[in-house]
Design a protein around this motif. Sequence first.
Motif, short mmCIF file in Angstrom:
data_model
loop_
_atom_site.label_atom_id
_atom_site.label_comp_id
_atom_site.label_asym_id
_atom_site.label_seq_id
_atom_site.Cartn_x
_atom_site.Cartn_y
_atom_site.Cartn_z
N ARG A 35 -39.11 -49.03 28.75
CA ARG A 35 -38.54 -49.01 27.39
C ARG A 35 -37.09 -48.55 27.41
NH1 ARG A 35 -43.36 -46.49 25.70
NH2 ARG A 35 -42.27 -44.49 25.61
N ARG A 36 -36.79 -47.50 28.19
CA ARG A 36 -35.43 -46.97 28.21
C ARG A 36 -34.46 -47.96 28.87
NH1 ARG A 36 -35.02 -43.30 24.59
NH2 ARG A 36 -33.19 -42.46 25.63
N LEU A 71 -32.45 -40.43 31.25
CA LEU A 71 -32.72 -38.99 31.27
C LEU A 71 -32.65 -38.46 29.84
CD1 LEU A 71 -30.55 -38.15 34.39
CD2 LEU A 71 -33.01 -38.54 34.31
N ILE A 72 -33.80 -38.33 29.21
CA ILE A 72 -33.88 -37.92 27.81
C ILE A 72 -33.72 -36.41 27.73
CG2 ILE A 72 -35.28 -38.00 25.71
CD1 ILE A 72 -36.78 -40.34 26.94
N ASN A 73 -32.53 -35.97 27.39
CA ASN A 73 -32.24 -34.53 27.36
C ASN A 73 -32.49 -33.98 25.96
OD1 ASN A 73 -31.38 -34.36 30.10
ND2 ASN A 73 -29.47 -35.35 29.51
N VAL A 74 -33.75 -34.03 25.54
CA VAL A 74 -34.13 -33.50 24.23
C VAL A 74 -34.65 -32.07 24.41
CG1 VAL A 74 -35.68 -33.75 22.27
CG2 VAL A 74 -34.64 -35.77 23.29
N THR A 75 -33.97 -31.11 23.85
CA THR A 75 -34.39 -29.71 23.95
C THR A 75 -33.72 -28.93 22.84
OG1 THR A 75 -34.51 -27.80 25.42
CG2 THR A 75 -32.50 -29.12 25.52
N THR A 76 -34.27 -27.77 22.53
CA THR A 76 -33.68 -26.88 21.53
C THR A 76 -33.93 -25.44 21.96
OG1 THR A 76 -35.72 -26.83 20.21
CG2 THR A 76 -34.08 -28.50 19.63
N ASN A 479 -41.98 -39.43 21.15
CA ASN A 479 -41.43 -38.52 20.15
C ASN A 479 -40.05 -38.03 20.58
OD1 ASN A 479 -41.50 -36.75 17.81
ND2 ASN A 479 -41.81 -35.10 19.26
N GLU A 480 -39.90 -37.71 21.87
CA GLU A 480 -38.60 -37.25 22.34
C GLU A 480 -37.58 -38.39 22.33
OE1 GLU A 480 -38.51 -35.03 25.90
OE2 GLU A 480 -39.65 -33.36 25.03
N GLU A 481 -38.04 -39.62 22.63
CA GLU A 481 -37.13 -40.75 22.55
C GLU A 481 -36.64 -40.95 21.11
OE1 GLU A 481 -39.00 -44.18 24.17
OE2 GLU A 481 -39.35 -43.28 26.13
#
Length: 622
Positions: A35-36, A71-76, A479-481
């Motif tokens: 997908r990416r 590289l999905i850099n999803v963070t908080t 969800n992260e995408e």
Amino acid sequence: MTSPEIDLQFEALLNYLKHNRGFDFTGYKRSSLSRRVQRRMQTINIKQYSEYLDYLEVHPEEFLHLFNTLLINVTTFFRDRPFWDFLSSEVLPRIIAQKEPDEPIRIWSAGCASGEEAYSLAMAFTDLLGAEQMQRVKIYATDVDEEALYHARQATYTAREVANVPPDSLANYFEPIVSPTDGEVSSYVFRKDLRQSVIFGRHDLIQDAPISKIDLLVCRNTLMYFNAETQAKILTRFHFALRDGGYLFLGKAEMLLNNVTMFTPIDLSYRVFTKIARVMLRDRLTLINPISGGSITTPLSTHVRLREAAFDNGPISRIITDLNGNLALANARARSLFGISPRHIGRPFQDLEISDRPIELRSRLEEVYRGQKIVYVRDVTWHSIEGETSYFDIQVALLTDVAGNRLGVSISFLDMTRHKRLQEEVEHSNQEVVVAYEELQSTNEELETTNEEMQSMNEELETTNEELQSTNEELETMNEELQSTNEELQTVNDEFQRRSEELNQSNHFLESILTSLKGSVVVLDRDLRVQIWNQKSEDWWGLRAVEVLGQHFLNLEIGLPVEQLRVHIRNCLNGISEPLNEVTLPAINRRGRSLKCQITCTPLIGDEQVRGVILLMEEQAK
């Protein structure tokens, strides 16, 4: 649904990235990865994987865009707050309590992305230890994305990125940066003195060796991107990295259902696990070879697996203790017979039920250590939980190496139940022997049938759990995408809003200019339709701007003979300059007052072309 040809093209692309750029994506889940990649291909209007591989070879700068997409850099900060509250209240105090006052505390944040997770750990430890004790804490924050690590080292975050930080923590651990243009807080910088506790570095979980002697390993929503085989091998490395009793903190989509021999949950709902000590040598050997290289095929590893299989599948129940009196090994028959589980491995033998039941064995171990190499105990009766009675001959033997050095003690349980029963049955009549044998045979068949049914049910449950786990990981990945896409859309929206504000300011500025002019200003396009009608024009001619915008100027009924301006306007549109385009005409304003109106026609230039006409009307002084 993909065809075999497309799958081969995709694998060729992954192998190209691995061998030419050092990024090994072959262990990632194919659904998310494809997908990416397709998303990036759509951006540059490429449809085939083979075409995209050719494009990468010709355009090396494309690698950066591709890696930023993959590289999905999803963070908080403090992501999933209840999980962090449990970590801070239950786990971190245990780690601190186990340490001497000056003993270092080592933390590994694997897959740290842009650093929010590592700085969250620094804040959590500072709350418990105080800033003066933070020199004891070393937080190793690693990721495979160099661009994300660069951002993490800057430790600068926008107001939206620190939205999850509690107000007290924001005031204590961040320094605001004020914009010189509007005086507002534009961003926040993490405290410099605490940044020294965080060490950032590039690390590939698939290819690089793990960091060792870790007290807490935090790897949240990273394992879910890998397939099951790669996950298992990375977890083996994590097991090696942790100290005995160290803690593993995972994301909410990660469960470790198939790794009960290496980790046991502290609280499964919060995804906190602890290391089970004494990992098998086979698992340690996987650290020697790269994960992507497949199974170990060295002679040493093959010999180790053969020895383990021979011991575990032996027909005799056998238990091994080390020189310290701790339970070291138990084969499959012993585990099944005496209820020994992985958590018993490493515990003192004297604390286990088997040391005193069916017979007291501690004194026999002492006899062996005092010099009697083998001790036999015969006709030992064992009553199982199911109520069955078994008979054993127990052999306690000293284990030594080739040089004669003591290694431990082997306790073997020779099952004499059948022999015992046969002896008893010989004393009875032949008929009773036949009946007893038939009953025994029937019981064995029922047990085997029940065992097969239970094994089948267990396999079905394991399959269902794996499917649910895979689905959960896939949903969390998507969800992260989506969150990553939403952040990109938010950035575009902010840019549009900024441009809109600039346009509004320009329009207000232009309107102020037009309002400030003493004369009437009218702007026409090439079709002589009104585009601008300033406030002075409304005051002179009695028509509002909303009434004339888009109307043909020569059709307006105002106190000015507009028809006499036709020639001058046409000359202006055709590029004929003054003085032919200046004229004075008699006019009557909206109040009925007669006046001499001096009109100047000026071409409206845009992109070096005449786009229209500007009419400036002023009252001629008497």
